[in-house]
Design a protein around this motif. Sequence first.
Motif, PDB file in Angstrom:
ATOM      1  N   ASP A 431       0.851  -1.188   0.000  1.00 19.88           N
ATOM      2  CA  ASP A 431       0.000   0.000   0.000  1.00 19.88           C
ATOM      3  C   ASP A 431       0.890   1.242   0.000  1.00 19.88           C
ATOM      4  OD1 ASP A 431      -1.802   2.007   0.335  1.00 19.88           O
ATOM      5  OD2 ASP A 431      -2.770   1.150   2.125  1.00 19.88           O
ATOM      6  N   PRO A 432       0.825   2.099  -1.040  1.00 18.83           N
ATOM      7  CA  PRO A 432       1.685   3.292  -1.089  1.00 18.83           C
ATOM      8  C   PRO A 432       1.499   4.209   0.110  1.00 18.83           C
ATOM      9  CG  PRO A 432       0.651   2.887  -3.218  1.00 18.83           C
ATOM     10  CD  PRO A 432      -0.003   1.961  -2.249  1.00 18.83           C
ATOM     11  N   ASP A 433       0.272   4.191   0.671  1.00 19.32           N
ATOM     12  CA  ASP A 433       0.006   5.055   1.817  1.00 19.32           C
ATOM     13  C   ASP A 433       0.491   4.434   3.118  1.00 19.32           C
ATOM     14  OD1 ASP A 433      -1.205   6.895   0.132  1.00 19.32           O
ATOM     15  OD2 ASP A 433      -3.166   5.907   0.318  1.00 19.32           O
ATOM     16  N   ASN A 434       0.818   3.153   3.066  1.00 17.96           N
ATOM     17  CA  ASN A 434       1.272   2.481   4.287  1.00 17.96           C
ATOM     18  C   ASN A 434       2.380   1.504   3.908  1.00 17.96           C
ATOM     19  OD1 ASN A 434       1.437   1.618   6.945  1.00 17.96           O
ATOM     20  ND2 ASN A 434      -0.250   0.131   6.709  1.00 17.96           N
ATOM     21  N   PRO A 435       3.500   2.002   3.470  1.00 19.39           N
ATOM     22  CA  PRO A 435       4.584   1.139   2.968  1.00 19.39           C
ATOM     23  C   PRO A 435       5.132   0.213   4.045  1.00 19.39           C
ATOM     24  CG  PRO A 435       5.355   3.385   3.276  1.00 19.39           C
ATOM     25  CD  PRO A 435       3.877   3.435   3.489  1.00 19.39           C
TER      26      PRO A 435
END
Length: 489
Positions: A431-435
């Motif tokens: 997830d780009p928002d939660n790497p």
Amino acid sequence: MRRLLLLLFPILVFSTGCDALSNDDDTSGVVTLSGVVLNSDTAAPVPGAFVRILPMDLLFEADASGEYSVDVEIDSTMDLTVQASLDGFSSANTTVLALAGRIIQVPTISIAPAADAPKESGRAANMLLIGQSIAAIGVRESGSQEVATLTFQLADSVGRPVILTKSARVQFRFGARPGGGEEIAPMEATTDNNGQVQVHVSSGTRAGVVQVIAETDVAGRTVRSQPVALTIHGGHPAQTHFSLGPVRRNFPGLNILGLTNNISVIVGDQYSNPVRPGTSVYFNTSHGVIGGSVQTDESGRGSVELTSANPLPSDGIVHVTATTVDENQSEVFATTPVVFSGTPLVEVSPGNAILNQAYSLRVTDYNGNPLVAGTSIVVKAEGTAIKTVGNTEVTLSETAFSGGMDYEHVVRGPGITQFTFHVIEDPEAIDPDNPVTPSVSTITITIAGENGNLELVLSGGGAPAQLRAENAELTETRSGYRVEVNPIR
């Protein structure tokens, strides 16, 4: 046709000084008898046949269809004899139990024409096959009977055989045929006083089904038989058309004694047709136990069972041979290899769960032969944002040989005994928002099949591998792990 026949009997009344005794029997009344009279030779109705009822001696005629129906009055339940006769015929009879108020269907009475009675018939209306000397013949020079005789009969519209004065010229021809030089003789013939005619069918050099059709012209109308099928079986075995093979090229015969594997043979003659049924084929095997012989069926096929038993092959390779003889008494034979495979042996390198690492996996039995067809090999990785690629889900195909039938000719290698896979990052799982940082915790290798089942788990961080399998040994090697399931005997 129905008639009422009344039977009158005198009534005797005795007086003894008392009232006269009265008959109050409730079994008296009318019974209906129905039936038909047939010609025993032709099964055709006999018009106007005389029918007699006994013991009353009542006489009446059947109608134009040979049928009758009559009402008879009886004074009690009794047996009645129904007799049929006609000039030029012998008489015949049957007995029925008559019950008042019932309709009795009298069994068909068949009367035979007298030996000296003149035969009569109309013109031919239909043609039937009434005799066939043999159901199947062999191809030419096969050693089997090569000629069949077919007997046809012409009958008129009421089923009577066509007599000599109404005889017809019958032609014979083939319908379908194998095309190996089959012959018909004669090509045409005249019916006799029983409406009968015969034709002889000779085989050629090919097996198959031949159809024979008989036909004649009657007053501009074609009277034809249905096609009569006759089977032509093949000849002697030929080496070029002798085939042998197992149902299973590889079966777990080293694991358990008493397992069976069918070995099939297909035997053709020099014309590529199935040999005649009942051709004997003999078998022997280098290892295990095998059925001694089989007789081929109509397709030239047969099979026996190969059983895993002593002596067992040290390298897992068994040779089965089938033998028969040709028309010159020369040997016709074939040999086929079969793999007796054992319990699994698995080698994996490296021996830890590592991200972005190429893995080598080798799966065989303890002789280095492939496992049986249908064995599944599954690789799964557990961790964060990762996936496995390569040979991660494999189902083994049937084992094959190339260039020969010995141990060194067994096909091995990539996709059969050797496999590769990788555990890599899975960008789609991040997830780009939660790497997160991709990592691998375990890699599980599962082997399942008839040779045996095992599960090997590789751990991350240098932890030792875990083995889930019965009767197996895990050995750490310089590059990874080796798992061997102990043989079952």
